[in-house]
Motif scaffolding. Structure first.
Motif, PDB file in Angstrom:
ATOM      1  N   LEU A   4      -6.909   0.602  -3.560  1.00 54.58           N
ATOM      2  CA  LEU A   4      -7.963   1.168  -2.718  1.00 54.58           C
ATOM      3  C   LEU A   4      -7.391   2.052  -1.608  1.00 54.58           C
ATOM      4  O   LEU A   4      -7.989   3.076  -1.262  1.00 54.58           O
ATOM      5  N   VAL A   5      -6.250   1.681  -1.051  1.00 46.40           N
ATOM      6  CA  VAL A   5      -5.616   2.561  -0.065  1.00 46.40           C
ATOM      7  C   VAL A   5      -5.220   3.881  -0.716  1.00 46.40           C
ATOM      8  O   VAL A   5      -5.401   4.959  -0.137  1.00 46.40           O
ATOM      9  N   SER A   6      -4.703   3.819  -1.944  1.00 41.16           N
ATOM     10  CA  SER A   6      -4.296   5.044  -2.637  1.00 41.16           C
ATOM     11  C   SER A   6      -5.481   5.968  -2.891  1.00 41.16           C
ATOM     12  O   SER A   6      -5.307   7.175  -3.057  1.00 41.16           O
ATOM     13  N   GLU A   7      -6.684   5.400  -2.904  1.00 44.27           N
ATOM     14  CA  GLU A   7      -7.889   6.191  -3.146  1.00 44.27           C
ATOM     15  C   GLU A   7      -8.579   6.624  -1.860  1.00 44.27           C
ATOM     16  O   GLU A   7      -9.687   7.165  -1.903  1.00 44.27           O
ATOM     17  N   GLY A   8      -7.934   6.358  -0.732  1.00 44.85           N
ATOM     18  CA  GLY A   8      -8.450   6.866   0.533  1.00 44.85           C
ATOM     19  C   GLY A   8      -9.204   5.884   1.396  1.00 44.85           C
ATOM     20  O   GLY A   8      -9.674   6.243   2.485  1.00 44.85           O
ATOM     21  N   HIS A   9      -9.335   4.640   0.945  1.00 47.79           N
ATOM     22  CA  HIS A   9     -10.019   3.634   1.750  1.00 47.79           C
ATOM     23  C   HIS A   9      -9.081   3.062   2.809  1.00 47.79           C
ATOM     24  O   HIS A   9      -7.860   3.136   2.680  1.00 47.79           O
ATOM     25  N   ARG A  10      -9.670   2.472   3.835  1.00 47.90           N
ATOM     26  CA  ARG A  10      -8.910   1.703   4.820  1.00 47.90           C
ATOM     27  C   ARG A  10      -9.115   0.233   4.504  1.00 47.90           C
ATOM     28  O   ARG A  10     -10.261  -0.216   4.329  1.00 47.90           O
ATOM     29  N   VAL A  11      -8.014  -0.518   4.417  1.00 44.94           N
ATOM     30  CA  VAL A  11      -8.084  -1.889   3.908  1.00 44.94           C
ATOM     31  C   VAL A  11      -7.525  -2.877   4.922  1.00 44.94           C
ATOM     32  O   VAL A  11      -6.411  -2.716   5.423  1.00 44.94           O
ATOM     33  N   ILE A  12      -8.320  -3.901   5.214  1.00 41.21           N
ATOM     34  CA  ILE A  12      -7.858  -5.055   5.984  1.00 41.21           C
ATOM     35  C   ILE A  12      -7.431  -6.109   4.968  1.00 41.21           C
ATOM     36  O   ILE A  12      -8.222  -6.514   4.113  1.00 41.21           O
ATOM     37  N   GLY A  13      -6.197  -6.554   5.047  1.00 45.08           N
ATOM     38  CA  GLY A  13      -5.700  -7.557   4.114  1.00 45.08           C
ATOM     39  C   GLY A  13      -5.390  -8.852   4.838  1.00 45.08           C
ATOM     40  O   GLY A  13      -4.635  -8.860   5.815  1.00 45.08           O
ATOM     41  N   ALA A  45       5.109  -6.495   5.189  1.00 51.36           N
ATOM     42  CA  ALA A  45       5.816  -5.653   4.209  1.00 51.36           C
ATOM     43  C   ALA A  45       4.849  -4.695   3.526  1.00 51.36           C
ATOM     44  O   ALA A  45       5.180  -3.532   3.256  1.00 51.36           O
ATOM     45  N   LEU A  46       3.639  -5.183   3.263  1.00 51.45           N
ATOM     46  CA  LEU A  46       2.631  -4.320   2.645  1.00 51.45           C
ATOM     47  C   LEU A  46       2.213  -3.212   3.599  1.00 51.45           C
ATOM     48  O   LEU A  46       1.974  -2.070   3.185  1.00 51.45           O
ATOM     49  N   ARG A  47       2.156  -3.534   4.873  1.00 52.70           N
ATOM     50  CA  ARG A  47       1.848  -2.509   5.890  1.00 52.70           C
ATOM     51  C   ARG A  47       2.926  -1.422   5.899  1.00 52.70           C
ATOM     52  O   ARG A  47       2.628  -0.224   6.016  1.00 52.70           O
ATOM     53  N   GLU A  48       4.179  -1.835   5.755  1.00 53.62           N
ATOM     54  CA  GLU A  48       5.275  -0.866   5.712  1.00 53.62           C
ATOM     55  C   GLU A  48       5.111   0.088   4.534  1.00 53.62           C
ATOM     56  O   GLU A  48       5.430   1.274   4.628  1.00 53.62           O
ATOM     57  N   THR A  49       4.612  -0.437   3.432  1.00 55.38           N
ATOM     58  CA  THR A  49       4.434   0.368   2.225  1.00 55.38           C
ATOM     59  C   THR A  49       3.200   1.260   2.310  1.00 55.38           C
ATOM     60  O   THR A  49       3.242   2.433   1.941  1.00 55.38           O
ATOM     61  N   LEU A  50       2.094   0.705   2.801  1.00 57.01           N
ATOM     62  CA  LEU A  50       0.810   1.402   2.747  1.00 57.01           C
ATOM     63  C   LEU A  50       0.496   2.204   4.002  1.00 57.01           C
ATOM     64  O   LEU A  50      -0.384   3.066   3.981  1.00 57.01           O
ATOM     65  N   GLY A  51       1.153   1.897   5.097  1.00 57.08           N
ATOM     66  CA  GLY A  51       0.952   2.677   6.306  1.00 57.08           C
ATOM     67  C   GLY A  51      -0.261   2.254   7.119  1.00 57.08           C
ATOM     68  O   GLY A  51      -0.784   1.143   6.974  1.00 57.08           O
TER      69      GLY A  51
END
Length: 250
Positions: free
Chosen positions: A21-30, A40-46
């Motif tokens: 979903l981030v790759s498709e332009g959404h903002r995601v709370i995980g 670590a996911l934040r480091e990858t997804l920004g």
């Protein structure tokens, strides 16, 4: 694009959903319990990914969540109830009652708490989407499925009733019911053994977390007037047919 909240984002389905979903332009709370994995996911997804340490059995934390998110993240448009687990494969008469309670607390109580926390905002805005990861175990019994299957049957009925309650609003509801799915920690957690968890999928070509993420991507992109009530999905190496019979000879 939407603000999406995904529970259980530290591995498996949740991580794949967040990445897609981030790759498709959404903002995601995980959300998840393992902060290091979220970071670590934040480091990858920004900056499009907001990591949030949260235990699904923490009712106080869940109930306060809508008002404690950063202001620019509060209008959650899509809630994906992904966090859940199975523990043990023993028959009911042999099962560990603590395992049962853990499954109920996470799969049922945590899911309804999270839904109730964000639903009023969606109704007020007359827009939103609640998706929950159920299971074919909620429809088809199998030996050792007992309480896990019962929690997923609860999910299915809760989601049907939720859509009924939401009639007259534009809030959508979908229950996603996967069958055998590899590439996650599900079986390793259930069996408390990584090697045995891997053995579950030997000789099969199961669904993957990426398949689930692709399905959710498709659902989120559908026209807002269209509601998919439920999706049951299995790999072609699996089928629901077949009834067991215990034949005793006199």
């Amino acid at each position: 694009m939407a603000i999406v909240l995904v529970t259980g984002a530290t591995a498996g389905f949740g991580r794949a959903i967040a990445q897609r979903l981030v790759s498709e332009g959404h903002r995601v709370i995980g959300t998840g319990r393992r902060k290091a994995r979220l970071d670590a996911l934040r480091e990858t997804l920004g900056e499009a990914f907001l990591p949030l340490e949260l235990d699904m059995t923490d009712r106080t934390g869940i109930r306060s969540l809508p008002d404690t998110l950063p202001p620019e993240w509060r209008e959650v448009a899509v809630l994906i109830n992904n966090a859940g687990l199975a523990l043990g494969v023993g028959k009911a008469q042999e099962a560990d009652i603590d395992d049962w309670e853990t499954m109920i607390d996470t799969n049922v109580s945590g899911m309804v708490e999270m839904t109730r926390a964000f639903l009023p905002g969606m109704v007020q805005r007359n827009a939103g989407y609640v998706l929950t990861i159920g299971s074919i175990a909620g429809s088809y019994p199998y030996v050792g499925g007992n309480v896990y299957g019962a929690t997923k049957a609860f999910v299915a009925q809760f989601m049907r009733n939720l859509r009924t309650d939401l009639l007259g609003t534009a809030v959508r509801v979908t229950n996603i019911e996967p069958g055998m799915c590899g590439g996650s920690e599900f079986s390793a957690v259930r069996l408390r053994d990584e090697e045995k968890g891997r053995d579950v999928y030997k000789g099969t070509d199961p669904l993957t977390p990426e398949d689930i993420a692709a399905t959710i991507s498709w659902l989120v992109a559908l026209p807002p007037h269209m509601n998919v009530n439920a999706i049951e999905m299995m790999p072609v190496c699996q089928a629901a047919g077949g009834l067991a019979v215990d034949r005793r000879r006199d």
